[in-house]
Enzyme design. Structure first.
Site, PDB file in Angstrom:
ATOM      1  N   GLU A 314       0.835  -1.217   0.108  1.00 51.36           N
ATOM      2  CA  GLU A 314       0.088  -0.002   0.104  1.00 51.36           C
ATOM      3  C   GLU A 314       0.893   1.055   0.174  1.00 51.36           C
ATOM      4  O   GLU A 314       0.881   1.962   0.850  1.00 51.36           O
ATOM      5  CB  GLU A 314      -0.967  -0.078   1.145  1.00 51.36           C
ATOM      6  CG  GLU A 314      -1.853  -1.187   1.226  1.00 51.36           C
ATOM      7  CD  GLU A 314      -2.597  -1.312   2.457  1.00 51.36           C
ATOM      8  OE1 GLU A 314      -2.293  -0.562   3.393  1.00 51.36           O
ATOM      9  OE2 GLU A 314      -3.411  -1.918   2.538  1.00 51.36           O
ATOM     10  N   PRO A 315       1.558   1.647  -1.232  1.00 48.59           N
ATOM     11  CA  PRO A 315       2.256   2.733  -1.168  1.00 48.59           C
ATOM     12  C   PRO A 315       1.444   4.093  -1.309  1.00 48.59           C
ATOM     13  O   PRO A 315       0.590   4.117  -2.110  1.00 48.59           O
ATOM     14  CB  PRO A 315       3.329   2.473  -2.528  1.00 48.59           C
ATOM     15  CG  PRO A 315       2.375   1.688  -3.269  1.00 48.59           C
ATOM     16  CD  PRO A 315       1.621   0.551  -2.423  1.00 48.59           C
ATOM     17  N   GLY A 316       1.667   5.096  -0.568  1.00 44.38           N
ATOM     18  CA  GLY A 316       1.051   6.317  -1.003  1.00 44.38           C
ATOM     19  C   GLY A 316       1.911   7.575  -0.976  1.00 44.38           C
ATOM     20  O   GLY A 316       2.019   8.116  -2.132  1.00 44.38           O
ATOM     21  N   TYR A 362       5.386  16.197  13.518  1.00 48.21           N
ATOM     22  CA  TYR A 362       6.285  15.164  13.438  1.00 48.21           C
ATOM     23  C   TYR A 362       7.706  15.559  13.526  1.00 48.21           C
ATOM     24  O   TYR A 362       8.513  14.816  13.316  1.00 48.21           O
ATOM     25  CB  TYR A 362       6.203  14.395  12.217  1.00 48.21           C
ATOM     26  CG  TYR A 362       4.837  13.650  12.013  1.00 48.21           C
ATOM     27  CD1 TYR A 362       4.238  12.929  13.144  1.00 48.21           C
ATOM     28  CD2 TYR A 362       4.039  13.713  10.832  1.00 48.21           C
ATOM     29  CE1 TYR A 362       2.772  12.371  12.964  1.00 48.21           C
ATOM     30  CE2 TYR A 362       2.858  12.935  10.659  1.00 48.21           C
ATOM     31  CZ  TYR A 362       2.235  12.466  11.499  1.00 48.21           C
ATOM     32  OH  TYR A 362       1.261  11.882  11.619  1.00 48.21           O
ATOM     33  N   CYS A 389       0.059  32.466  13.819  1.00 45.78           N
ATOM     34  CA  CYS A 389       0.141  32.968  15.165  1.00 45.78           C
ATOM     35  C   CYS A 389       0.761  31.701  15.970  1.00 45.78           C
ATOM     36  O   CYS A 389       0.030  31.581  17.137  1.00 45.78           O
ATOM     37  CB  CYS A 389      -0.830  33.589  15.829  1.00 45.78           C
ATOM     38  SG  CYS A 389      -0.582  34.760  17.283  1.00 45.78           S
ATOM     39  N   GLU A 390       1.816  31.195  15.857  1.00 47.48           N
ATOM     40  CA  GLU A 390       2.434  30.026  16.531  1.00 47.48           C
ATOM     41  C   GLU A 390       3.976  29.965  16.203  1.00 47.48           C
ATOM     42  O   GLU A 390       4.476  30.274  15.208  1.00 47.48           O
ATOM     43  CB  GLU A 390       1.920  28.710  16.077  1.00 47.48           C
ATOM     44  CG  GLU A 390       0.321  28.565  16.222  1.00 47.48           C
ATOM     45  CD  GLU A 390      -0.053  28.012  17.398  1.00 47.48           C
ATOM     46  OE1 GLU A 390       1.064  27.569  18.403  1.00 47.48           O
ATOM     47  OE2 GLU A 390      -1.129  28.055  17.897  1.00 47.48           O
TER      48      GLU A 390
END
Length: 461
Positions: A314-316, A362, A389-390
């Site tokens: 199942e490559p994505g 991540y 605003c982070e």
């Protein structure tokens, strides 16, 4: 006066793999779609200048090289010729992309009712669709079974009962696979390593739950147990993880055949094949991956004295990840003095964590290039940041960009095809960017930019 950071002298401010380029205008081919080139400093893709495309669609925008996507899809189809190859729609899915997947002979993996809707609208044959998810509702399962989805990957004892009830009510025998956890933690970020025991997916092999799940499925005449499904993580470059997982999963496969008298014809090894986000990444070609993984499975089957089941993957990310990149316009540039007297240039662009959450979520690394002109300026250590605003709104943590980067320049970030648009949000009420497919000197918008009307449509005042 703050000093610039010379090659190899990063004063703890950048990773050791990052090196000052000899030519800041050059592309690193492995990071980009196959048709991407620089012409007098201007980035081109699919036979078009990126600047010309964004002059019509504005920034930020995702540009998708259709030919590159199709080429990568064919590489997995042909490299894994004896397998069923399911494109993992969660990486990025649209009606156009689902059609490309079907046209290139791949199957499609979905994990929500919305993804199933896209697949069906695209005309994907339901029998070639696999349905994932750890909490599928009875309504979702009813639709999937009614539409004739080729396989449902069951993830809990509750779900086994739900699928069995729905299939019995509809008078069909539904093919299912059992999601198992093999206790293998791939070399990846903790939150995307999905085969160790302490996580939400699947039935544990070591605890015996996976064996009990097989017993439960076999008690229902409305279910057809096709095989086991194992996924060991994401962004993986080393096949050793598959070796350990295959040994454990195939041992269970043999146990079910011997003790429950049910020879399952299939085995799904999941996806997780890595792509190049930076120069530290070295992905293998699909044919090479196929040869290595097939050898692992055949060796384990020989040791267990069982026939090799029909395999699927199942490559994505490995298909769409490098086929797409994001283009931004620079808004502001500032130099910040770091500990030890070095400096870093902060380049603020008109997007950010709303169109690519992976660096914040991540701690993912990306690369970047100046896309709208050439430059003879000395490269400087830069950080590409968004407009939200982070403080964690970082697009590219570490990169060398020309020292004269300025407001109005275009910056392109490769490798955003997987999970960029799929995980995009309206944080700060940002409008999600369009996806623009480019091929043979033409472009077309396959997912349009959101509008203020879209943004306010669900706000009931």
């Amino acid at each position: 006066m703050a000093r610039s950071v010379p090659p190899g002298d990063f004063a703890g401010t950048s990773p050791v793999w990052l090196r000052e380029p000899s030519d800041a205008n050059a592309l690193v081919p492995v990071l980009w779609p196959r048709t991407a080139t620089k012409v007098d400093g201007l980035l081109h893709v699919g036979g078009m200048s990126v600047a010309d495309v964004v002059a019509n669609v504005n920034t930020p925008a995702y540009l998708l090289d259709e030919e590159d996507f199709r080429t990568r899809a064919r590489a997995f189809r042909d490299g894994f010729a004896d397998y069923d190859v399911y494109y993992a729609g969660k990486a990025f899915l649209s009606v156009a992309v689902a059609r490309w997947v079907a046209e290139e002979g791949l199957c499609l993996d979905v994990c929500s009712d919305g993804e199933l809707s896209v697949a069906l609208r695209a005309g994907v044959e339901p029998a070639r669709i696999g349905y994932h998810g750890n909490n599928k509702s009875a309504m979702e399962l009813r639709r999937a079974v009614h539409e004739g989805v080729g396989r449902i990957i069951v993830d809990s004892f509750h779900e086994i009962e739900r699928v069995a009830d729905v299939a019995a009510q509809l008078g069909v025998r539904q093919p299912v696979m059992i999601r198992v956890t093999a206790g293998v933690e791939a070399h990846t970020h903790e939150f995307i390593a999905t085969a160790h025991e302490d996580q939400k997916f699947g039935f544990s092999i070591s605890s015996g739950d996976a064996y009990e799940a097989a017993k439960a499925v076999l008690t229902h005449a409305s279910l057809d147990l096709r095989g086991l499904h194992s996924h060991i993580g994401s962004q993986i470059f080393d096949t050793s993880g598959w070796e350990v997982a295959a040994r454990r999963v195939l041992a269970l496969h043999a146990q079910i055949a011997n003790e429950l008298n049910h020879a399952m014809p299939e085995l799904d090894l999941g996806g997780g094949f890595g792509i190049a986000y930076t120069t530290q990444d070295d992905p293998a070609e699909p044919a090479d991956l196929a040869a290595r993984i097939t050898a692992i499975v055949e060796a384990e089957c020989h040791a267990l004295r069982i026939a090799k089941p029909h395999l699927s993957i199942e490559p994505g990310r490995a298909i769409v990840g490098s086929s797409m990149f994001t283009v931004y316009t620079v808004g502001t540039v500032k130099s910040v003095t770091l500990d030890g007297g070095a400096s870093r240039t902060y380049v603020s662009v008109d997007g950010g964590m709303s169109d690519n959450i992976r660096p914040a979520l991540y701690d993912a690394d990306y690369s970047a290039t100046l896309a709208s002109r050439s430059s003879d300026a000395t490269p400087v250590l830069a950080r590409v940041v968004g407009k939200h605003c982070e403080s964690g709104d970082i697009v590219v943590k570490h990169e060398f960009l020309p020292g004269d980067v300025a407001p109005g320049d275009l910056i392109a970030v490769p490798g955003t095809g997987a999970y960029g648009r799929s995980m995009a949000s309206n944080y700060n009420h940002a409008l999600r960017p369009p996806v623009v497919a480019v091929k043979d000197g033409e472009y077309r918008v396959i997912v349009r930019r959101e509008t203020e009307d879209d943004l306010l449509a669900t706000d009931m005042g």
